[in-house]
Write a protein that holds these residues in place. Structure first.
Motif, PDB file in Angstrom:
ATOM      1  N   UNK A 669       0.812  -1.210   0.000  1.00  0.00           N
ATOM      2  CA  UNK A 669       0.000   0.000   0.000  1.00  0.00           C
ATOM      3  C   UNK A 669       0.850   1.267   0.000  1.00  0.00           C
ATOM      4  N   UNK A 670       2.097   1.160   0.431  1.00  0.00           N
ATOM      5  CA  UNK A 670       2.972   2.332   0.493  1.00  0.00           C
ATOM      6  C   UNK A 670       4.081   2.301  -0.564  1.00  0.00           C
ATOM      7  N   UNK A 671       4.043   1.310  -1.451  1.00  0.00           N
ATOM      8  CA  UNK A 671       5.133   1.143  -2.411  1.00  0.00           C
ATOM      9  C   UNK A 671       5.349   2.391  -3.267  1.00  0.00           C
ATOM     10  N   UNK A 672       4.233   3.030  -3.746  1.00  0.00           N
ATOM     11  CA  UNK A 672       4.379   4.207  -4.612  1.00  0.00           C
ATOM     12  C   UNK A 672       4.983   5.375  -3.842  1.00  0.00           C
ATOM     13  N   UNK A 673       4.716   5.427  -2.546  1.00  0.00           N
ATOM     14  CA  UNK A 673       5.275   6.527  -1.753  1.00  0.00           C
ATOM     15  C   UNK A 673       6.783   6.392  -1.575  1.00  0.00           C
ATOM     16  N   UNK A 674       7.260   5.136  -1.620  1.00  0.00           N
ATOM     17  CA  UNK A 674       8.675   4.881  -1.342  1.00  0.00           C
ATOM     18  C   UNK A 674       9.581   5.665  -2.277  1.00  0.00           C
ATOM     19  N   UNK A 675       9.252   5.683  -3.565  1.00  0.00           N
ATOM     20  CA  UNK A 675      10.082   6.379  -4.550  1.00  0.00           C
ATOM     21  C   UNK A 675      10.062   7.888  -4.313  1.00  0.00           C
ATOM     22  N   UNK A 676       8.916   8.424  -3.879  1.00  0.00           N
ATOM     23  CA  UNK A 676       8.807   9.872  -3.640  1.00  0.00           C
ATOM     24  C   UNK A 676       9.709  10.322  -2.498  1.00  0.00           C
ATOM     25  N   UNK A 677       9.685   9.552  -1.388  1.00  0.00           N
ATOM     26  CA  UNK A 677      10.468   9.984  -0.221  1.00  0.00           C
ATOM     27  C   UNK A 677      11.959   9.713  -0.423  1.00  0.00           C
ATOM     28  N   UNK A 678      12.286   8.723  -1.267  1.00  0.00           N
ATOM     29  CA  UNK A 678      13.702   8.414  -1.498  1.00  0.00           C
ATOM     30  C   UNK A 678      14.442   9.597  -2.101  1.00  0.00           C
ATOM     31  N   UNK A 679      13.742  10.381  -2.951  1.00  0.00           N
ATOM     32  CA  UNK A 679      14.436  11.407  -3.750  1.00  0.00           C
ATOM     33  C   UNK A 679      14.168  12.820  -3.280  1.00  0.00           C
ATOM     34  N   UNK A 680      13.597  13.005  -2.095  1.00  0.00           N
ATOM     35  CA  UNK A 680      13.218  14.373  -1.724  1.00  0.00           C
ATOM     36  C   UNK A 680      14.417  15.222  -1.297  1.00  0.00           C
ATOM     37  N   UNK A 681      15.625  14.612  -1.231  1.00  0.00           N
ATOM     38  CA  UNK A 681      16.842  15.409  -0.970  1.00  0.00           C
ATOM     39  C   UNK A 681      17.753  15.464  -2.201  1.00  0.00           C
ATOM     40  N   UNK A 682      17.229  15.068  -3.372  1.00  0.00           N
ATOM     41  CA  UNK A 682      17.968  15.283  -4.616  1.00  0.00           C
ATOM     42  C   UNK A 682      17.890  16.764  -4.988  1.00  0.00           C
ATOM     43  N   UNK A 683      18.891  17.244  -5.738  1.00  0.00           N
ATOM     44  CA  UNK A 683      18.939  18.662  -6.145  1.00  0.00           C
ATOM     45  C   UNK A 683      18.766  18.779  -7.658  1.00  0.00           C
ATOM     46  N   UNK A 684      18.190  19.905  -8.050  1.00  0.00           N
ATOM     47  CA  UNK A 684      17.929  20.150  -9.474  1.00  0.00           C
ATOM     48  C   UNK A 684      19.212  20.073 -10.296  1.00  0.00           C
ATOM     49  N   UNK A 685      20.357  20.510  -9.712  1.00  0.00           N
ATOM     50  CA  UNK A 685      21.637  20.499 -10.438  1.00  0.00           C
ATOM     51  C   UNK A 685      22.381  19.164 -10.313  1.00  0.00           C
ATOM     52  N   UNK A 686      21.793  18.174  -9.652  1.00  0.00           N
ATOM     53  CA  UNK A 686      22.406  16.834  -9.578  1.00  0.00           C
ATOM     54  C   UNK A 686      23.389  16.637  -8.450  1.00  0.00           C
ATOM     55  N   UNK A 687      23.502  17.571  -7.508  1.00  0.00           N
ATOM     56  CA  UNK A 687      24.481  17.437  -6.411  1.00  0.00           C
ATOM     57  C   UNK A 687      23.838  16.940  -5.115  1.00  0.00           C
ATOM     58  N   UNK A 688      22.603  16.476  -5.195  1.00  0.00           N
ATOM     59  CA  UNK A 688      21.932  16.013  -3.988  1.00  0.00           C
ATOM     60  C   UNK A 688      22.226  14.554  -3.665  1.00  0.00           C
ATOM     61  N   UNK A 689      21.440  13.977  -2.779  1.00  0.00           N
ATOM     62  CA  UNK A 689      21.625  12.588  -2.349  1.00  0.00           C
ATOM     63  C   UNK A 689      20.272  11.924  -2.221  1.00  0.00           C
ATOM     64  N   UNK A 690      20.133  10.615  -2.278  1.00  0.00           N
ATOM     65  CA  UNK A 690      21.259   9.642  -2.215  1.00  0.00           C
ATOM     66  C   UNK A 690      21.795   9.208  -3.571  1.00  0.00           C
ATOM     67  N   UNK A 691      21.065   9.535  -4.717  1.00  0.00           N
ATOM     68  CA  UNK A 691      21.488   8.967  -6.001  1.00  0.00           C
ATOM     69  C   UNK A 691      22.088   9.989  -6.956  1.00  0.00           C
ATOM     70  N   UNK A 692      22.065  11.260  -6.608  1.00  0.00           N
ATOM     71  CA  UNK A 692      22.633  12.290  -7.477  1.00  0.00           C
ATOM     72  C   UNK A 692      21.812  12.528  -8.740  1.00  0.00           C
ATOM     73  N   UNK A 693      20.476  12.418  -8.647  1.00  0.00           N
ATOM     74  CA  UNK A 693      19.606  12.687  -9.799  1.00  0.00           C
ATOM     75  C   UNK A 693      19.555  14.188 -10.060  1.00  0.00           C
TER      76      UNK A 693
END
Length: 755
Positions: A669-693
């Motif tokens: 039931x929470x699977x779709x939310x997992x991807x949203x919270x994983x990337x909320x500290x990514x940065x528009x310029x790619x210098x964020x974490x955890x994956x550098x998107x």
């Protein structure tokens, strides 16, 4: 000639003929008797007799000889059978015969000599006295006697004589004769030689030997002399004293003497001797040193050592043996070994066989049986291992037994631990997969039918590890293991066969009985409380009812049943766990609760302005609410720290998006939310974490939550900084637009967040 005369003459001739025949037979019988007597005499001679024929080479030199006849004594002395040697040569029979024997016999046979000599036969390993003569040309007779015993006895006597002479020579006895009236003393040559002097080098006087004696020993000698004189010889004059040898070494002697002439109470003459005992003293010193070394070694050994006499009574104990048995050496000395060394079998509690008695009986090294306990004098028991060996003298005669033993408590504990670990799971203490597989084969017999197998899987172990750490996961497994041990029966085999999987083997258990046991396990699991962790398991079972059923198929069915139940039970447990985690996070930290609720609301407000559909808005708001669920693993002291975080603390904080992802991903039931919270500290310029998107690679919901979280952090109440106004916060967001944040979302936020 008339007829009567003829008859008479004929009769007379017959009588004469009969007389002649009788006489001839009698003569032959006498000859035979004589020959038999000679033969008996020949065969019963104590001396060996043999007739030989000499064999010559082309030059006429004796090179061999042949046996022509021999008597029984020859056979007994040499060990050669007469019937096997007649007609054969000596080199055929005794190929190692010395050449000297053949040459000697050749001279007798060729020259007619008669010889008597003694010699040793290396071939027969015996000494012989031999008489040899020539009865006919090229022949010789040997009459010989075995003198080996006499020869060896003579050699032994000679050897002992020489040894005695050597001993007497070493113990040089120095004679002295002291005239007490004139104070003149005769010192024998052997006395002077004892101290390295020639007969003419040392004067005959008391001053001579008093000068040679050690000055420390002289007073006791003179005191002994006075006592001897005062008692008129009742007190013996006997001393062990040291003398200086001419070459500087020390000579120990026994000085013994006696007054032999008196004038009333006045002594006139005294005689005595000095006996060299230096060798004995040196041996005593060596023995003392060896005894001291032995004692030191004995008490330095880490094992207990006890020696006994040939009757099995204690002689010696070292310190370790005293400590292990509780007996002192003085108490134990002379007591039967079994009284001091009281041993029993660990399991049967029966007295173990006395190793000393066994070693004496079997005359060999004996090792103690396994599982032996030593009962100390105090009554305490310790496990030991030991060996007992006969003590032998220089003639290999048994003089007693030495027992070496040690406390093997630590070794036994280590061995038991190794054995336990080889069959048990270290975390839960249950049996492991190796033991389970062995027991499954062992129990798969007709006498154990019906045979039930239950498969138990712990729900949400990975979620527990991700949310609360592996220590919490271990506690969950241990709690489940304890429930299984409590609810299952004594004869049931419980094993942990995987990370979160357990198997229970239930011999002689019907499907209905197994179901009752599984119900007890479910009920007990539901009652378990473990902080914020929900304890949940899924159980499947099946039963082997008939002998022809394959136990592997029964196990597979139980496993399949368990997995089917897990599909629903596990999801329900995960959903509950996530709710508990979120509730725990928000209840224990009011600041985080306010922050999460505001981020969820701000995210929805921005999403509505961007005209996102209703279902997505629900996900967005819920993701905003749960975006920091991973902080449940972060120390409370870090979350509530009023000052700036250290690098290490910030690194700990940076892990929470991934933890949040794993927690939410575990429940459908929470699977779709997992991807949203994983990337909320990514940065528009790619210098964020955890994956550098960067840019559009970052999910839309994550980009919105990032803006909402930053705005809330600046405008919300914080203990470590002042609250920013809406204008101040928007200025900071616009400054970071295009680097940290999505420019389009910043524009939308500026429109809607003021109201």
């Amino acid at each position: 000639m008339n007829e009567p005369f003829l008859i008479y003459s004929l009769g007379l001739m017959i009588i004469i003929l009969l007389i002649a025949i009788f006489s001839i037979n009698k003569i032959k019988k006498n000859e035979r008797d004589t020959k038999n007597k000679l033969k008996n005499l020949f065969d019963n001679m104590h001396e060996g007799f043999a007739l030989h024929e000499i064999i010559l080479d082309a030059q006429g030199s004796p090179v061999n000889y042949r046996f022509l006849d021999a008597n029984l004594a020859f056979e007994k002395i040499t060990g050669l059978k007469v019937e096997s040697i007649l007609g054969r040569t000596v080199l055929e029979i005794l190929p190692q015969t010395e050449k000297s024997w053949i040459e000697t016999y050749g001279r007798v046979a060729l020259q007619g000599q008669t010889l008597t000599f003694s010699n040793f036969s290396a071939e027969l390993n015996k000494y012989f006295t031999v008489n040899v003569y020539c009865p006919a040309p090229n022949q010789f007779v040997t009459v010989f006697t075995d003198i080996t015993f006499e020869k060896e006895a003579q050699e032994k006597i000679e050897k002992e004589r020489k040894m005695l002479e050597s001993i007497l020579e070493d113990a040089l006895s120095g004679y002295w004769d002291w005239n007490l009236v004139t104070n003149q003393e005769y010192l024998s040559p052997s006395f002077k030689s004892m101290f390295g002097y020639a007969d003419n080098e040392l004067e005959n006087s008391p001053e001579s030997w008093q000068r040679l004696i050690f000055q420390e020993d002289l007073p006791s000698v003179l005191e002994q002399f006075d006592s001897h004189v005062a008692s008129r010889g009742a007190v013996p004059f006997y001393n062990e004293v040291r003398y200086h040898h001419k070459n500087g070494r020390t000579v120990w002697v026994i000085c013994s003497g006696r007054v032999v002439e008196w004038d009333g109470s006045r002594p006139l003459r005294m005689v005595g001797c000095h006996i060299n005992i230096t060798g004995i003293k040196e041996l005593e010193a060596l023995l003392r040193e060896e005894r001291s070394l032995f004692k030191t070694t004995l008490h330095s050994i880490g094992d207990g050592v006890v020696s006994t006499d040939v009757n099995g009574n204690v002689n010696i104990m070292n310190g370790v043996a005293e400590n292990l048995t509780g007996w002192s050496a003085a108490e134990a000395k002379g007591k039967p070994f079994g009284e001091v060394f009281n041993i029993i079998n660990e399991f049967t509690r029966r007295h173990a066989e006395n190793p000393v008695e066994k070693a004496l009986k079997e005359d060999k090294i004996i090792e103690l049986e396994n599982h032996t306990l030593l009962i100390q004098k105090s009554g305490d028991e310790i496990p030991i291992e030991d060996s007992a060996a006969p003590i032998r003298d220089e003639k290999s005669r048994c003089k007693g037994v030495v027992v070496v033993f040690r406390d093997c408590t630590e070794k036994k504990e280590k061995q038991e631990k190794i054995e336990f670990l080889s069959y048990h799971d270290q975390l839960t203490g249950l049996y492991n997969r190796h033991f389970f597989e062995a027991e499954l084969k062992r129990l798969d017999t007709d006498r154990n039918l019906p045979f039930a197998i239950a498969m138990i899987d712990v729900n949400g172990l990975k979620l527990t590890n991700d949310a609360f750490g592996h220590e919490a996961g271990d506690q969950l497994l241990q709690r489940v293991a304890q429930v299984l041990k409590t609810e299952c029966r004594t004869d049931d085999i419980i094993s942990r066969v995987g990370g979160d999987e357990f198997v229970v083997l239930l011999p002689k258990t019907s499907h209905w009985e197994a179901e009752l046991i599984m119900k007890r396990i479910y009920d007990s699991i539901d009652r378990q409380k473990l902080d914020n962790i929900i304890v949940s398991v899924s159980i499947g079972w099946d039963t082997k009812e008939k002998p022809d059923q394959d136990i592997k198929e029964v196990f597979a069915k139980a496993e399949d049943f368990m997995y089917r139940k897990k599909i629903t039970e596990s999801q329900s447990m995960r959903n509950q766990t996530i709710k508990v985690i979120m509730q725990s996070l928000l209840e224990t930290n009011s600041q985080e609760r306010i922050h999460s609720e505001r981020v969820g609301a701000i995210s929805r407000k921005i999403g509505e302005a961007m005209e996102l559909d209703k279902e997505y808005l629900k996900e967005l708001e819920l993701a905003g609410l749960m975006h920091d669920i991973g902080k449940v693993t972060v120390s409370k002291s870090i979350l509530e720290k009023p000052s700036s975080l250290t690098m290490e603390e910030f690194d700990e904080i940076k892990k929470h998006p991934e933890v949040s992802y794993h927690i939410l991903k575990s429940a459908d039931v929470y699977t779709r939310l997992a991807e949203h919270v994983l990337s909320h500290h990514e940065r528009w310029d790619g210098t964020g974490y955890p994956r550098g998107l960067s840019g559009q690679e970052i999910p839309l919901a994550s980009r919105i939550i990032a803006v909402a979280e930053a705005y809330e952090a600046m405008t919300g109440d914080r203990t470590y900084r002042d609250i920013s106004t809406h204008e101040q916060a928007m200025e900071e967001l616009k400054r970071c637009s295009g680097t940290q944040f999505d420019p389009e979302i910043i524009q939308t936020a500026e429109r809607v967040l003021l109201h």
